[in-house]
Design an enzyme around this catalytic site. Sequence first.
Site, short mmCIF file in Angstrom:
data_model
loop_
_atom_site.label_atom_id
_atom_site.label_comp_id
_atom_site.label_asym_id
_atom_site.label_seq_id
_atom_site.Cartn_x
_atom_site.Cartn_y
_atom_site.Cartn_z
N ASN A 66 41.34 56.69 21.70
CA ASN A 66 40.07 55.97 21.84
C ASN A 66 40.22 54.52 21.38
O ASN A 66 41.16 54.18 20.64
CB ASN A 66 38.99 56.64 20.99
CG ASN A 66 38.35 57.83 21.69
OD1 ASN A 66 38.23 57.84 22.92
ND2 ASN A 66 37.94 58.81 20.91
N CYS A 75 40.69 63.42 28.42
CA CYS A 75 39.92 62.34 29.02
C CYS A 75 39.96 62.55 30.54
O CYS A 75 41.02 62.42 31.16
CB CYS A 75 40.53 60.99 28.64
SG CYS A 75 39.75 59.61 29.50
N GLY A 76 38.82 62.89 31.10
CA GLY A 76 38.76 63.26 32.52
C GLY A 76 38.99 62.09 33.46
O GLY A 76 39.80 62.18 34.40
N ASN A 77 38.30 60.97 33.24
CA ASN A 77 38.51 59.80 34.11
C ASN A 77 39.94 59.29 33.95
O ASN A 77 40.56 58.84 34.92
CB ASN A 77 37.52 58.69 33.76
CG ASN A 77 36.09 59.05 34.13
OD1 ASN A 77 35.84 59.70 35.14
ND2 ASN A 77 35.14 58.63 33.30
N HIS A 175 31.54 67.99 23.10
CA HIS A 175 30.38 67.34 23.71
C HIS A 175 29.09 68.01 23.25
O HIS A 175 29.02 69.23 23.15
CB HIS A 175 30.47 67.43 25.24
CG HIS A 175 31.58 66.62 25.80
ND1 HIS A 175 31.43 65.31 26.20
CD2 HIS A 175 32.90 66.91 25.97
CE1 HIS A 175 32.60 64.84 26.62
NE2 HIS A 175 33.51 65.79 26.48
N ASN A 206 31.07 63.61 21.36
CA ASN A 206 30.59 62.76 22.46
C ASN A 206 29.15 63.20 22.75
O ASN A 206 28.90 64.41 22.91
CB ASN A 206 31.46 62.96 23.69
CG ASN A 206 32.91 62.56 23.43
OD1 ASN A 206 33.21 61.38 23.32
ND2 ASN A 206 33.81 63.54 23.30
N GLU A 224 30.28 57.75 23.89
CA GLU A 224 31.55 58.42 23.61
C GLU A 224 31.99 58.24 22.15
O GLU A 224 31.91 57.14 21.60
CB GLU A 224 32.66 57.86 24.51
CG GLU A 224 32.56 58.33 25.93
CD GLU A 224 33.86 58.09 26.69
OE1 GLU A 224 34.94 58.09 26.07
OE2 GLU A 224 33.77 57.89 27.91
N ARG A 225 32.49 59.32 21.62
CA ARG A 225 33.14 59.28 20.31
C ARG A 225 34.25 58.23 20.34
O ARG A 225 35.06 58.20 21.27
CB ARG A 225 33.74 60.67 20.04
CG ARG A 225 34.57 60.77 18.80
CD ARG A 225 35.08 62.18 18.59
NE ARG A 225 36.01 62.64 19.62
CZ ARG A 225 36.79 63.71 19.52
NH1 ARG A 225 36.71 64.47 18.45
NH2 ARG A 225 37.61 64.06 20.49
N CYS A 233 31.92 59.01 31.84
CA CYS A 233 32.79 59.86 31.00
C CYS A 233 33.05 61.13 31.80
O CYS A 233 32.11 61.89 32.09
CB CYS A 233 32.10 60.17 29.67
SG CYS A 233 33.04 61.32 28.64
N GLY A 234 34.31 61.37 32.15
CA GLY A 234 34.64 62.51 33.01
C GLY A 234 34.42 63.85 32.33
O GLY A 234 33.80 64.76 32.91
N THR A 235 34.94 64.00 31.10
CA THR A 235 34.70 65.26 30.40
C THR A 235 33.21 65.41 30.10
O THR A 235 32.66 66.51 30.13
CB THR A 235 35.52 65.34 29.10
OG1 THR A 235 35.37 64.12 28.37
CG2 THR A 235 36.99 65.61 29.38
N GLY A 236 32.52 64.27 29.84
CA GLY A 236 31.07 64.31 29.60
C GLY A 236 30.32 64.79 30.83
O GLY A 236 29.34 65.55 30.73
N1 LIG Z 1 35.81 59.58 23.85
C1 LIG Z 1 36.36 60.85 24.20
C2 LIG Z 1 37.68 60.76 24.92
C3 LIG Z 1 37.57 60.06 26.26
C4 LIG Z 1 36.71 60.79 27.28
C5 LIG Z 1 36.74 60.10 28.60
N2 LIG Z 1 36.28 58.80 28.72
C6 LIG Z 1 36.53 60.98 29.81
O1 LIG Z 1 36.47 60.43 30.92
O2 LIG Z 1 36.52 62.20 29.68
C7 LIG Z 1 36.56 61.71 22.93
O3 LIG Z 1 36.64 61.15 21.83
O4 LIG Z 1 36.62 62.94 23.05
#
Ligand SMILES: N[C@@H](CCC[C@H](N)C(=O)O)C(=O)O
Length: 299
Positions: A66, A75-77, A175, A206, A224-225, A233-236
């Site tokens: 980060n 990190c999905g994106n 999340h 997050n 995001e964290r 945020c892809g995982t978000g």
């Molecule tokens: N900030 C996230 C890690 C990055 C996530 C990202 N931008 C995505 O696209 O998933 C964390 O600290 O978990």
Amino acid sequence: MTWPFTKMHGAGNDFIVLDGVRSPIQMTAARARALADRHLGIGADQILLVEPATRPDADFRYRIFNADGSEVEHCGNGARCFVRFVHEQGLSSKNPLRAEIATGVIVLDATADGRVTVDMGLTCYEPAALPFDTTGLASRPEHADTLWELPLDEAATPGGPASVLLSLVAISNPHAVQVVDDVDTAPVGRVGPYIESHPRFAKRVNAGFMQVVDRHTIRLRVHERGAGETLACGTGACAAVAAGIRRGLLDSPVAVHTRGGVLDIALLGDSLRMTGPATTVFSGTVDVDALVASLPAQP
Ligand SMILES: N[C@@H](CCC[C@H](N)C(=O)O)C(=O)O
């Protein structure tokens, strides 16, 4: 120490991508912070480091830092940009690719239309997986989901609600997702940092703010964290869709509209698949230690 780098983004979530395959890279929190600094460095939400795999069932290892220097699980994106980087840099022409992340292996597929599909790996809804301390908190079942009622500090939400209902999702990274009426007016800038650093989340979290448009469409903002609010945020996005389906609000597939673009998420069995863009912006070289030395000392 001079490093070649590539600046990329996935739906506006921006990255500095480094090749640790051709020559090993020693990443430190100070180096990641210096590179990510938007005024004194190159500027990015995350630093992505491509390395040789350490397990036989993966093609590469994919590490994520980060902007605050913390190393994280997923990190999905970034995963979509990782594939584009590996192909463009000639590190491999294989497709699909298997990438080792902190918690296992994810599968990434560059599609004919120039986008990338990522099979996001393990998803877990147990508070302990984030981890989140539920001691003494009220919980509420909603369809297949359990919502946790987190009291809010008056300072974080002056005149706002006294508590917020959170869905908890670990997609390797943690999340906490809440439903809001309108993402444009949601207090992301005040409540996001409060939730991110709430002591019940031992590794921080997050914080997602999801507006349900219809059963196949949401609008989403994520604080995001370790990076603050990002354009996507892809995982978000995956966490919000998973939570929305479990709450009975959404059906797969779901188009997630972020401030940086649209991500398409499908739930196939237990597996979340995310499809979206991956864009190369420019390449350059950076003297990372000179950059670290030029930054004001941390308090
Ligand atoms: N900030 C996230 C890690 C990055 C996530 C990202 N931008 C995505 O696209 O998933 C964390 O600290 O978990």
